[in-house]
Design a protein around this motif. Structure first.
Motif, PDB file in Angstrom:
ATOM      1  N   UNK A 430      -6.405  -0.409  -0.255  1.00 25.13           N
ATOM      2  CA  UNK A 430      -7.199   0.233   0.786  1.00 25.13           C
ATOM      3  C   UNK A 430      -6.414   1.344   1.470  1.00 25.13           C
ATOM      4  N   UNK A 431      -5.113   1.134   1.648  1.00 25.58           N
ATOM      5  CA  UNK A 431      -4.270   2.142   2.305  1.00 25.58           C
ATOM      6  C   UNK A 431      -4.262   3.471   1.553  1.00 25.58           C
ATOM      7  N   UNK A 432      -4.481   3.425   0.265  1.00 23.37           N
ATOM      8  CA  UNK A 432      -4.470   4.636  -0.547  1.00 23.37           C
ATOM      9  C   UNK A 432      -5.722   5.479  -0.326  1.00 23.37           C
ATOM     10  N   UNK A 433      -6.750   4.859   0.276  1.00 22.85           N
ATOM     11  CA  UNK A 433      -8.027   5.551   0.447  1.00 22.85           C
ATOM     12  C   UNK A 433      -8.397   5.815   1.898  1.00 22.85           C
ATOM     13  N   UNK A 434      -7.699   5.172   2.822  1.00 23.61           N
ATOM     14  CA  UNK A 434      -8.004   5.443   4.239  1.00 23.61           C
ATOM     15  C   UNK A 434      -6.792   5.149   5.111  1.00 23.61           C
ATOM     16  N   UNK A 435      -6.765   5.787   6.259  1.00 28.66           N
ATOM     17  CA  UNK A 435      -5.732   5.539   7.261  1.00 28.66           C
ATOM     18  C   UNK A 435      -6.180   4.322   8.073  1.00 28.66           C
ATOM     19  N   UNK A 436      -5.757   3.155   7.651  1.00 32.62           N
ATOM     20  CA  UNK A 436      -6.246   1.919   8.267  1.00 32.62           C
ATOM     21  C   UNK A 436      -5.839   1.829   9.734  1.00 32.62           C
ATOM     22  N   UNK A 437      -4.635   2.222  10.050  1.00 29.15           N
ATOM     23  CA  UNK A 437      -4.198   2.161  11.448  1.00 29.15           C
ATOM     24  C   UNK A 437      -5.092   3.009  12.341  1.00 29.15           C
ATOM     25  N   UNK A 438      -5.400   4.224  11.886  1.00 26.82           N
ATOM     26  CA  UNK A 438      -6.272   5.103  12.667  1.00 26.82           C
ATOM     27  C   UNK A 438      -7.670   4.537  12.802  1.00 26.82           C
ATOM     28  N   UNK A 439      -8.175   3.978  11.714  1.00 25.77           N
ATOM     29  CA  UNK A 439      -9.514   3.376  11.722  1.00 25.77           C
ATOM     30  C   UNK A 439      -9.581   2.247  12.750  1.00 25.77           C
ATOM     31  N   UNK A 440      -8.558   1.403  12.776  1.00 25.93           N
ATOM     32  CA  UNK A 440      -8.537   0.282  13.717  1.00 25.93           C
ATOM     33  C   UNK A 440      -8.379   0.761  15.156  1.00 25.93           C
ATOM     34  N   UNK A 441      -7.528   1.721  15.374  1.00 28.51           N
ATOM     35  CA  UNK A 441      -7.333   2.232  16.736  1.00 28.51           C
ATOM     36  C   UNK A 441      -8.615   2.842  17.293  1.00 28.51           C
ATOM     37  N   UNK A 442      -9.400   3.475  16.414  1.00 30.08           N
ATOM     38  CA  UNK A 442     -10.659   4.093  16.856  1.00 30.08           C
ATOM     39  C   UNK A 442     -11.819   3.101  16.872  1.00 30.08           C
ATOM     40  N   UNK A 443     -11.552   1.873  16.457  1.00 33.22           N
ATOM     41  CA  UNK A 443     -12.611   0.859  16.460  1.00 33.22           C
ATOM     42  C   UNK A 443     -13.660   1.081  15.397  1.00 33.22           C
ATOM     43  N   UNK A 472      -9.500  -3.055  -8.449  1.00 35.29           N
ATOM     44  CA  UNK A 472      -9.096  -2.552  -7.128  1.00 35.29           C
ATOM     45  C   UNK A 472      -7.628  -2.151  -7.102  1.00 35.29           C
ATOM     46  N   UNK A 473      -6.773  -2.997  -7.676  1.00 36.93           N
ATOM     47  CA  UNK A 473      -5.327  -2.830  -7.500  1.00 36.93           C
ATOM     48  C   UNK A 473      -4.594  -2.408  -8.764  1.00 36.93           C
ATOM     49  N   UNK A 474      -5.245  -2.495  -9.929  1.00 35.93           N
ATOM     50  CA  UNK A 474      -4.593  -2.120 -11.176  1.00 35.93           C
ATOM     51  C   UNK A 474      -3.785  -3.233 -11.814  1.00 35.93           C
ATOM     52  N   UNK A 475      -3.789  -4.413 -11.203  1.00 34.61           N
ATOM     53  CA  UNK A 475      -3.061  -5.541 -11.780  1.00 34.61           C
ATOM     54  C   UNK A 475      -3.667  -6.864 -11.306  1.00 34.61           C
ATOM     55  N   UNK A 476      -3.280  -7.937 -11.993  1.00 30.91           N
ATOM     56  CA  UNK A 476      -3.718  -9.255 -11.574  1.00 30.91           C
ATOM     57  C   UNK A 476      -2.941  -9.687 -10.332  1.00 30.91           C
ATOM     58  N   UNK A 477      -3.215 -10.902  -9.861  1.00 28.62           N
ATOM     59  CA  UNK A 477      -2.558 -11.388  -8.652  1.00 28.62           C
ATOM     60  C   UNK A 477      -1.040 -11.298  -8.779  1.00 28.62           C
ATOM     61  N   UNK A 478      -0.412 -10.723  -7.757  1.00 27.21           N
ATOM     62  CA  UNK A 478       1.038 -10.546  -7.757  1.00 27.21           C
ATOM     63  C   UNK A 478       1.569 -10.904  -6.373  1.00 27.21           C
ATOM     64  N   UNK A 479       2.263 -12.040  -6.233  1.00 27.62           N
ATOM     65  CA  UNK A 479       2.730 -12.479  -4.909  1.00 27.62           C
ATOM     66  C   UNK A 479       3.831 -11.614  -4.306  1.00 27.62           C
TER      67      UNK A 479
END
Length: 495
Positions: A430-443, A472-479
């Motif tokens: 998701x970070x590659x497609x949007x500025x999550x911090x900015x989105x959250x700060x703006x509500x 979504x991520x290009x790989x299977x589950x990776x811990x």
């Protein structure tokens, strides 16, 4: 061919009606039914479960599936996937005698009431006999399927396709090898205190805040409701009737905050399933691991972020007055305090997976014959002390704290740890497609919900967990992503 498709859809509609009625009975049982009514409700659940069983295992239904499968090149992808899933379900349940299927459905309905009373009275012995029955039924049902594989591995695969003991042992060993040293590292640093968050808030105001939070993160209260239960859960009648519960403790108001956001994540997933799947057997989450990734994403990655609370405190119509007296930095530190706790649902992000390891090892030990049900309180306490360094004083805050086993959800717990790992991989994408911090700060929580709707929710069971994660991520589950996330987050907080 069209006639057969219509007949199939008619039978599926009937099955979904029965399943919806079962859901409503389950909701009533866990939220508002008087204890005196548990027996009748349990019998009603048994009767309706038998009707669903009879429909799914009938010769007519089986023949119809075979006929449609033979002509699968003439049917659409949704119908093909629906047939695939129904065939898997039929293979699991047709080998179970109908009287045992009904008895088990009644047993788990009845067990929830017994568990609730046992927890209230701190009386594991009153719950142990019915819990042993539930484990024995699960073992017997798997043996009916005639597989040579380990019983518990088959149960794990039913919750998360492709999962087994070998994979989970490696998975938890990796988490343990990284999390336990990190836990030791951060708890040796300066202690943070969240006493400021343990102010007193009455139930009414906690309810008001919970509803405000649900609306804020994007849960549609016109197509869902919030109630209360002994243990928070989400129940779906259909995507337009999604029901959540939380619980309120007067002196710990943030307990309901995070359980509400967690269940809200589940609810947003259910409400986001594509309309074209609504009348099909695909109108559900693809797996419990992916489902938990959504609840853990909202609860932890969003709900425990500084940016979320900045936006919420700026925009919300309702908030506790005490929150206005706490600095944002202090609030962030308090809601992310690392402190080993007895109760799983109150655990911080860092110690949470250790709670899951306790439950996983217990379930595995019961099926292997290493542990007996009557010894569970002792085993539970020993494992809590081993992994988290704390020991319950009583069974209510120990082995009796979770509702899952009473519901028959044996093998469910690993889904929470898998969900944690999935959630961080999803975050990185998701970070590659949007500025999550900015989105959250703006509500602007709608942007996050829309992204998850488009990438995950709308597909329901149409895509497997593996397909979703690879797309979504290009790989299977990776811990590794999850471990790195925990290291960076907590070393930043505990400098």
């Amino acid at each position: 061919m069209e006639e057969k498709i219509e007949k199939f859809k008619k039978m599926i509609k009937e099955k979904k009606m029965i399943d919806s009625m079962l859901a409503l009975l389950q909701w009533d049982l866990e939220t508002q039914a008087p204890k005196g009514g548990y027996k009748l409700i349990s019998e009603m659940i048994g009767e309706l479960s038998l009707k669903s069983y009879n429909l799914t295992t009938s010769e007519e239904f089986s023949e119809l599936l075979c006929e449609l499968k033979e002509k699968e090149e003439k049917i659409d992808g949704i119908l093909r996937k629906e047939i695939e899933i129904l065939e898997e379900e039929m293979e699991k349940i047709k080998v179970i005698p109908s009287d045992e299927y009904r008895a088990y459905s009644e047993l788990t309905a009845k067990a929830q009431g017994i568990w609730e009373v046992a927890r209230e009275k701190n009386d594991f012995n009153s719950f142990a006999p019915i819990l042993e029955e539930i484990f024995n039924y699960n073992k017997k049902f798997i043996e009916y399927r005639g597989s040579n594989s380990d019983v518990y591995s088959i149960i794990l695969n039913d919750y998360e396709k492709g999962m087994n003991i070998e994979k989970l042992d490696k998975f938890f060993e990796k988490l343990k090898s990284e999390i336990v040293p990190l836990l030791k590292e951060v708890t040796e640093k300066e202690k943070k205190s969240k006493e400021n968050l343990n102010f007193k808030v009455d139930e009414y105001n906690q309810k008001m805040l919970s509803e405000e939070l649900l609306k804020y993160i994007g849960f549609d209260l016109n197509r869902g409701i919030l109630s209360e239960s002994a243990h928070p859960f989400t129940l779906t009648v259909n995507k337009d009737d999604v029901r959540l519960t939380t619980r309120y403790f007067e002196n710990i108001p943030f307990s309901s905050v995070f359980s509400t956001i967690h269940e809200g994540g589940h609810g947003i997933y259910e409400q986001g399933i594509g309309d074209e799947l609504k009348e099909t057997m695909l109108a559900d989450g693809t797996s419990m691991g992916i489902h938990e990734s959504q609840s853990r994403f909202y609860e932890n990655i969003i709900g425990r972020s500084k940016e979320f609370w900045f936006g919420f405190l700026e925009k919300s119509k309702f908030k506790y007055k005490e929150l206005e007296e706490i600095s944002l930095e202090k609030l962030y530190r308090d809601i992310n305090e690392v402190s080993p706790s007895l109760i799983r649902v109150e655990a911080d992000e860092l110690t949470y997976s250790l709670h899951i390891m306790v439950r996983y090892e217990i379930e595995k030990g019961i099926f292997s014959g290493e542990y007996s049900v009557m010894d569970l309180p002792k085993i539970w306490n020993e494992k809590m002390e081993k992994y988290l360094g704390i020991r319950p004083d009583n069974d209510s805050e120990g082995v009796l704290q979770d509702v899952h086993w009473s519901c028959g959800l044996i093998g469910y717990f690993p889904s929470y740890a898998l969900g944690n790992v999935y959630s961080v991989q999803i975050l990185n994408a998701m970070k590659k497609e949007m500025n999550i911090q900015g989105v959250l700060e703006r509500g602007e929580l709608n942007k996050i919900k829309e992204w998850l709707n488009e990438k995950i929710h709308k597909y329901g069971k149409l895509k497997t967990p593996k397909e979703i994660m690879v797309e979504i991520t290009g790989e299977e589950m990776n811990p590794d992503y999850y471990i790195k996330y925990l290291q960076e987050k907590y070393r930043s907080i505990y400098k």
